[in-house]
Design a protein around this motif. Structure first.
Motif, PDB file in Angstrom:
ATOM      1  N   ARG C 285      -6.896  62.360  90.113  1.00 55.61           N
ATOM      2  CA  ARG C 285      -7.081  61.533  88.911  1.00 55.61           C
ATOM      3  C   ARG C 285      -5.755  61.239  88.220  1.00 55.61           C
ATOM      4  N   GLY C 286      -4.672  61.696  88.843  1.00 57.30           N
ATOM      5  CA  GLY C 286      -3.361  61.388  88.286  1.00 57.30           C
ATOM      6  C   GLY C 286      -2.900  62.352  87.219  1.00 57.30           C
ATOM      7  N   LEU C 287      -3.618  63.479  87.045  1.00 59.06           N
ATOM      8  CA  LEU C 287      -3.199  64.463  86.043  1.00 59.06           C
ATOM      9  C   LEU C 287      -2.221  65.434  86.678  1.00 59.06           C
ATOM     10  N   ARG C 288      -1.202  65.823  85.898  1.00 63.34           N
ATOM     11  CA  ARG C 288      -0.162  66.699  86.448  1.00 63.34           C
ATOM     12  C   ARG C 288      -0.010  67.961  85.600  1.00 63.34           C
ATOM     13  N   PRO C 289      -0.912  68.918  85.771  1.00 61.70           N
ATOM     14  CA  PRO C 289      -0.739  70.175  85.032  1.00 61.70           C
ATOM     15  C   PRO C 289       0.528  70.893  85.481  1.00 61.70           C
ATOM     16  N   GLU C 290       1.109  71.696  84.559  1.00 63.60           N
ATOM     17  CA  GLU C 290       2.321  72.439  84.917  1.00 63.60           C
ATOM     18  C   GLU C 290       2.036  73.502  85.957  1.00 63.60           C
ATOM     19  N   THR C 291       0.925  74.187  85.777  1.00 62.03           N
ATOM     20  CA  THR C 291       0.543  75.177  86.787  1.00 62.03           C
ATOM     21  C   THR C 291      -0.954  75.059  87.059  1.00 62.03           C
ATOM     22  N   VAL C 292      -1.307  75.411  88.281  1.00 62.76           N
ATOM     23  CA  VAL C 292      -2.720  75.440  88.668  1.00 62.76           C
ATOM     24  C   VAL C 292      -2.961  76.785  89.343  1.00 62.76           C
ATOM     25  N   LEU C 293      -3.981  77.496  88.878  1.00 68.51           N
ATOM     26  CA  LEU C 293      -4.314  78.770  89.511  1.00 68.51           C
ATOM     27  C   LEU C 293      -5.793  78.756  89.845  1.00 68.51           C
ATOM     28  N   VAL C 294      -6.105  78.968  91.113  1.00 63.50           N
ATOM     29  CA  VAL C 294      -7.507  79.057  91.506  1.00 63.50           C
ATOM     30  C   VAL C 294      -7.824  80.516  91.776  1.00 63.50           C
ATOM     31  N   ARG C 295      -8.886  81.019  91.161  1.00 62.27           N
ATOM     32  CA  ARG C 295      -9.232  82.433  91.335  1.00 62.27           C
ATOM     33  C   ARG C 295     -10.742  82.585  91.318  1.00 62.27           C
ATOM     34  N   ARG C 296     -11.199  83.785  91.638  1.00 58.88           N
ATOM     35  CA  ARG C 296     -12.637  84.051  91.581  1.00 58.88           C
ATOM     36  C   ARG C 296     -13.031  84.332  90.139  1.00 58.88           C
ATOM     37  N   SER C 297     -14.269  84.094  89.811  1.00 60.18           N
ATOM     38  CA  SER C 297     -14.756  84.406  88.473  1.00 60.18           C
ATOM     39  C   SER C 297     -14.747  85.915  88.250  1.00 60.18           C
ATOM     40  N   THR C 298     -14.532  86.298  87.021  1.00 58.03           N
ATOM     41  CA  THR C 298     -14.561  87.716  86.660  1.00 58.03           C
ATOM     42  C   THR C 298     -15.519  87.901  85.491  1.00 58.03           C
ATOM     43  N   LEU C 299     -15.650  89.141  85.070  1.00 62.15           N
ATOM     44  CA  LEU C 299     -16.487  89.428  83.900  1.00 62.15           C
ATOM     45  C   LEU C 299     -15.916  88.799  82.629  1.00 62.15           C
ATOM     46  N   GLU C 300     -14.612  88.598  82.642  1.00 63.51           N
ATOM     47  CA  GLU C 300     -13.985  87.906  81.511  1.00 63.51           C
ATOM     48  C   GLU C 300     -14.626  86.530  81.332  1.00 63.51           C
ATOM     49  N   ASP C 301     -14.862  85.865  82.455  1.00 62.63           N
ATOM     50  CA  ASP C 301     -15.487  84.542  82.380  1.00 62.63           C
ATOM     51  C   ASP C 301     -16.923  84.641  81.884  1.00 62.63           C
ATOM     52  N   VAL C 302     -17.585  85.713  82.314  1.00 61.37           N
ATOM     53  CA  VAL C 302     -18.962  85.917  81.857  1.00 61.37           C
ATOM     54  C   VAL C 302     -18.961  86.091  80.338  1.00 61.37           C
ATOM     55  N   PHE C 303     -18.027  86.895  79.859  1.00 60.88           N
ATOM     56  CA  PHE C 303     -17.974  87.159  78.431  1.00 60.88           C
ATOM     57  C   PHE C 303     -17.662  85.877  77.659  1.00 60.88           C
ATOM     58  N   LEU C 304     -16.741  85.112  78.195  1.00 58.91           N
ATOM     59  CA  LEU C 304     -16.362  83.847  77.557  1.00 58.91           C
ATOM     60  C   LEU C 304     -17.572  82.929  77.472  1.00 58.91           C
ATOM     61  N   ARG C 305     -18.305  82.885  78.540  1.00 62.30           N
ATOM     62  CA  ARG C 305     -19.483  82.037  78.583  1.00 62.30           C
ATOM     63  C   ARG C 305     -20.524  82.481  77.553  1.00 62.30           C
ATOM     64  N   LEU C 306     -20.698  83.800  77.452  1.00 69.84           N
ATOM     65  CA  LEU C 306     -21.757  84.307  76.586  1.00 69.84           C
ATOM     66  C   LEU C 306     -21.390  84.251  75.110  1.00 69.84           C
ATOM     67  N   THR C 307     -20.116  84.444  74.809  1.00 67.32           N
ATOM     68  CA  THR C 307     -19.744  84.571  73.398  1.00 67.32           C
ATOM     69  C   THR C 307     -18.791  83.492  72.923  1.00 67.32           C
ATOM     70  N   GLY C 308     -18.215  82.736  73.868  1.00 67.82           N
ATOM     71  CA  GLY C 308     -17.234  81.734  73.467  1.00 67.82           C
ATOM     72  C   GLY C 308     -15.886  82.337  73.099  1.00 67.82           C
ATOM     73  N   ARG C 309     -15.722  83.641  73.363  1.00 69.27           N
ATOM     74  CA  ARG C 309     -14.456  84.272  73.019  1.00 69.27           C
ATOM     75  C   ARG C 309     -13.947  85.073  74.203  1.00 69.27           C
ATOM     76  N   THR C 310     -12.652  85.411  74.156  1.00 65.09           N
ATOM     77  CA  THR C 310     -12.113  86.258  75.222  1.00 65.09           C
ATOM     78  C   THR C 310     -12.251  87.724  74.816  1.00 65.09           C
ATOM     79  N   LEU C 311     -12.219  88.610  75.807  1.00 69.17           N
ATOM     80  CA  LEU C 311     -12.419  90.030  75.540  1.00 69.17           C
ATOM     81  C   LEU C 311     -11.228  90.647  74.826  1.00 69.17           C
ATOM     82  N   VAL C 312     -10.056  90.428  75.375  1.00 74.02           N
ATOM     83  CA  VAL C 312      -8.844  90.999  74.788  1.00 74.02           C
ATOM     84  C   VAL C 312      -8.081  89.873  74.126  1.00 74.02           C
ATOM     85  N   GLU C 313      -7.921  89.973  72.831  1.00 74.16           N
ATOM     86  CA  GLU C 313      -7.271  88.863  72.134  1.00 74.16           C
ATOM     87  C   GLU C 313      -5.832  89.182  71.816  1.00 74.16           C
TER      88      GLU C 313
END
Lengths: 268, 283, 313
Positions: C285-313
């Motif tokens: 799509r012509g977007l040029r992010p500075e970095t791209v990281l592909v990884r597996r989902s973790t519980l951090e993502d689950v928490f983000l999804r459930l609460t809208g916040r990160t675990l460790v701030e």
């Protein structure tokens, strides 16, 4: 920069205003505990009333500096001024200093600023002296009102008390810089308590046999008590110069050792 | 790897078979006491020396040195005994008070705030009551040691006139405990020991000086003499002095009043201590 | 107890509540812990994890609901229950004046063990905690990791049925954490029931068979780490980091690229089953992010999804 080079390059003049920052810090910390400061002023008063007047009634007159009889309260008031100055300075220079040096890391963080080790040492001792000076002034005013001061020379008793505080505080601080654990303070108590009790504080030195008098006269507290008692009772003589020189020398040696030790501890 | 972990499941299996029996209430307090004894082992020698040296120095300086003036000037002030004999029981009770105050301040801070050792105890079958009672029992033991040595030194100085003098030890221990419970209860509500200095200077020092320790209360102005009755230390000093000078049996009801006041304070202070430790631990 | 029946839970909570004055620290939570499992409370600081642990540990009375631990009621049989627990508190409560070994012996004495038995167990546990060389040194100079291992060894002195570990590795460096995890894993292998709280998702994933996610005094999800990730997140995540200021201008340009997009202050998270494909599509799509990281989902993502916040701030 080490304290030694600071002395060699003529830096110490700047050291005093910089040390002021350290005094400010201590003032700031103590603002919250001013009641303790105030109580420190009352402590010698309690002793004066209890021992000087309460027990004094049973003691009657004792031999003063020139061999003349003086009431016990007149005798003991300058001794309480002296021991208060010594105890305050020693407590600040040993116990509090040790915790700052070893547990609080206060000094390490201060040294990350432009303050030098010498500033730290001077500031700490100056702080101890300021506290001691306030106590001394308060105590002098009270004993003057109570009629326990017999001479206008007594105005010099406050600087004399400061001199004693400086000498004992500086040496106490030097000793503390060698300490590893709080249990080492037992050593300080082993020196301070006998000095407190036996340095012609509670009774005249003539009470002792001749041989012991020489030992007692050698202690810094005796030097300080003799000096201050001479001033408040009004017996002035050339031997006072010896007391002053003794205490000055002791203080500067303590200061010198302390700043050398701090260099080694903090700048390694 | 050694025994309990040799095989999977071994740890739980064993624990089902070999159940430790939770200690009884008394034994639980005993375990707290034992813990303190372990801590004290290293400090024991130094503390014993201090227990000897301090009374020796005080009796020398105040009892003999200053005493020589008091005896010469006021030979009848102490009803036929020397100043040293008058002073020794006062110093004894005063020393017991100071030891008790120290022992109920910093160990309580260490237990509840600094190292949270009391919290660690409460994670085991030990309850808050055992923690408080065990701590007081330890203080009683420390007081017994210090006052016994003090009594020994006093005897060497000729300050113990009567065989009843031995009763000075329990009298002084009781005096110390009368302070320990209340002080411990107060420190259990603190987050810092800041108040300690204030208490020491405003309460302990005046009590030490004006409770008949260094001079008889009747040489105070008549108006403030009754205040002595409010001082727990005065009751302790009177009791210890009565014992060491052998006069305690001259007026048994008076002695009993002193004992009752001190025992009452031990009871009130001790139960407040238990209550406050409980509040702090089981929030 | 018949061995063929499913084992009853060691810990059972229904509507468990803890209030401090008007503040509700734990709000009517339900959970069961089965024998032999490693059960976790995952959540940010202040979620109510420690309050829950203290109620289980019978050192804090529940304000409401029911709780049974080892089939007993903490309100009436606290001391007995505590005799079967091993507690590792959040802050070390070691006696720094004593030696390493003395700490174990003294603690064992609190459980009513004889001195000889305490000594025997202490020596075994020192071996287990890899502290044998330090057995006679004082506690005070030990490293944080060593103190933590000693605390764990201490909690094992009574051979507990359940270990309660409150934030066991908080404040430790990565190496010390891994060493500690290894020890806890061994305990689990040996059948010790572990209940732990953590705000580190990697710790929860490493150690827990099953966990509940707590947020604001409530349980918001429950399951094994894998179930939770499957249920609440995608298989992979593409993390995109754009130059400062650019991220806010991207609205709409990423639409349809992923199942879900999360905007964090410093990066975008694009949730999809194939993260590489998302990264390619972004590029297309012509977007040029500075970095791209592909990884597996973790519980951090689950928490983000459930609460809208990160675990460790």
């Amino acid at each position: 920069m080490s304290a030694a080079t600071a002395v060699a390059t003529g830096q110490p003049r700047r050291s005093v205003p910089r040390a002021w920052h350290l005094i400010e810090r201590n003032l700031f910390v103590y603002r919250r505990t001013w009641t303790i400061i105030v109580s420190g002023f009352f402590e010698p008063l309690f002793y004066l009333v209890g021992i000087g007047f309460g027990l004094g009634r049973l003691v009657g007159d004792v031999t003063g500096p020139a061999g003349q009889p003086i009431p016990y309260a007149v005798f003991i008031a300058p001794a309480l001024l002296a021991t208060g100055a010594m105890n305050g300075a020693v407590a600040e220079a040993t116990f509090n200093f040790f915790f700052k040096l070893n547990f609080n890391r206060t000094f390490q963080s201060i040294l990350a600023t432009p303050l030098s080790v010498r500033d730290v040492a001077v500031g700490e001792i100056a702080w101890a002296l300021i506290r001691g000076g306030l106590y001394a002034i308060g105590f002098m005013m009270v004993i003057a009102v109570l009629g326990l001061v017999r001479s206008p020379w007594a105005v010099l008793a406050v600087p004399a008390a400061l001199l004693l505080g400086f000498a004992t505080g500086a040496v106490g601080m030097a000793a503390t810089s060698f300490m590893r654990s709080p249990t080492d303070f037992d050593l300080i108590n082993i020196i301070v308590l006998p000095m407190f009790l036996f340095s012609a504080t509670f009774y005249p030195i003539e009470t002792y046999p001749e041989a012991i008098r020489g030992i007692v006269a050698f202690t810094p507290l005796y030097q300080g008590v003799a000096l201050i008692r001479g001033l408040t009772v009004g017996v002035i003589g050339p031997e006072m110069l010896i007391h002053v020189v003794y205490l000055l020398a002791m203080g500067f040696i303590g200061l010198w050792v302390t700043s050398r030790r701090l260099d080694r501890i903090l700048l390694k | 790897m050694s025994a309990p972990f040799d095989e999977p499941g071994n740890a739980t299996r064993q624990s089902v078979l070999v159940r430790p029996v939770p200690p009884s209430a008394l034994a639980a307090a005993g375990r707290v006491f034992e813990h303190r004894a372990y801590q004290y082992r290293r400090a024991f020698r130094g503390s014993l020396v201090t227990s000897f040296v301090n009374p020796t120095l005080f009796l020398l300086a105040m009892g003999l040195g200053l005493g020589s003036y008091v005896n010469a000037r006021s030979p009848d002030a102490f009803h036929g005994v020397t100043y040293l004999q008058f002073l020794a029981p006062g110093l004894l009770a005063g020393a017991a008070m100071q030891v008790a105050i120290f022992e109920s301040t910093f160990p309580v801070m260490i237990g509840l705030v600094w190292r949270r050792l009391f919290h660690a105890m409460y994670a085991t079958p030990i309850g808050p009551r055992a923690v408080a009672v065990g701590t007081l029992a330890w203080i009683a033991f420390r007081l017994t040691l210090v006052t016994t040595v003090f009594m020994f030194v006093s005897t060497l100085f000729g300050a113990v006139v009567s065989p009843l003098g031995l009763l000075g030890i329990p009298a002084a221990v009781l005096t110390g405990l009368a302070f320990a419970g209340g002080m411990g209860a107060f420190m259990a509500t603190r987050r810092t020991p800041e108040a300690f200095n204030a208490i020491f200077r405003w309460v302990i020092t005046p009590l030490f000086l004006f409770s008949g320790t260094f001079f008889p209360v009747d040489s105070l102005p008549a108006a403030i003499q009754p205040i002595a009755w409010l001082s727990p230390l005065w009751h302790g000093v009177e009791l210890a002095r009565g014992a060491m000078l052998g006069t305690v049996l001259d007026d048994p009801p008076r002695a009993l009043v002193h004992v009752a006041v001190l025992v009452g304070l031990v009871g009130i202070g001790g139960s407040l201590f238990v209550r406050n430790v409980h509040r702090k631990l089981a929030a | 107890m018949p061995t063929d029946a499913p084992s009853p839970p060691l810990i059972r909570a229904r509507g468990l509540t803890k209030r401090f004055g008007s503040f509700t620290a734990v709000d009517a939570i339900d959970f069961d812990v089965a024998p032999g499992e490693a059960f976790g409370f995952l959540g940010p600081n202040g979620a109510g994890k420690t309050s829950t642990m203290r109620m289980i540990g019978c050192t804090s009375p529940a304000s409401g609901g029911t709780l049974t631990v080892l089939d007993m009621d903490p309100a009436t049989r606290g001391p007995e229950i505590r005799g079967h627990l091993g507690v590792v508190p959040q802050q070390d409560t070691l006696d720094e004046e004593l030696t390493v070994r003395e700490n174990l012996v003294i603690y064992g004495r609190y459980f009513g063990l004889s001195r000889a038995e305490c000594g025997r167990r202490a020596d075994e546990l020192l071996e287990f905690a890899q502290l044998t060389e330090r057995r006679d040194s004082r506690v005070e100079p030990l490293s944080g990791g060593m103190k933590r291992r000693l605390t764990i060894a201490r909690a094992l002195i009574n051979e507990p049925d359940v270990m309660l570990l409150d934030e066991p590795t908080t404040g430790l460096d990565p190496q010390a954490r891994h060493l500690l995890w290894d020890r806890l894993y061994r305990l689990k292998q040996r059948g010790v029931t572990l209940v732990l709280t953590t705000h580190y998702m990697d710790e929860a994933e490493q150690l827990c068979d099953r966990l509940v996610i707590m947020d604001k005094a409530r349980i918001v999800a429950e399951g094994s780490p894998r179930q939770l990730i499957e249920q609440y997140s995608t298989r992979e995540v593409a993390e995109l980091r754009f130059p400062v200021g650019v991220q806010e201008t991207l609205d709409g340009q990423l639409a349809g690229l992923a199942d879900r997009i999360e905007h964090l202050p410093d990066r975008l998270l694009l949730y999809a089953n194939d993260g590489e494909a998302v990264a390619v599509a972004v590029h297309d799509r012509g977007l040029r992010p500075e970095t791209v990281l592909v990884r597996r989902s973790t519980l951090e993502d689950v928490f983000l999804r459930l609460t809208g916040r990160t675990l460790v701030e």
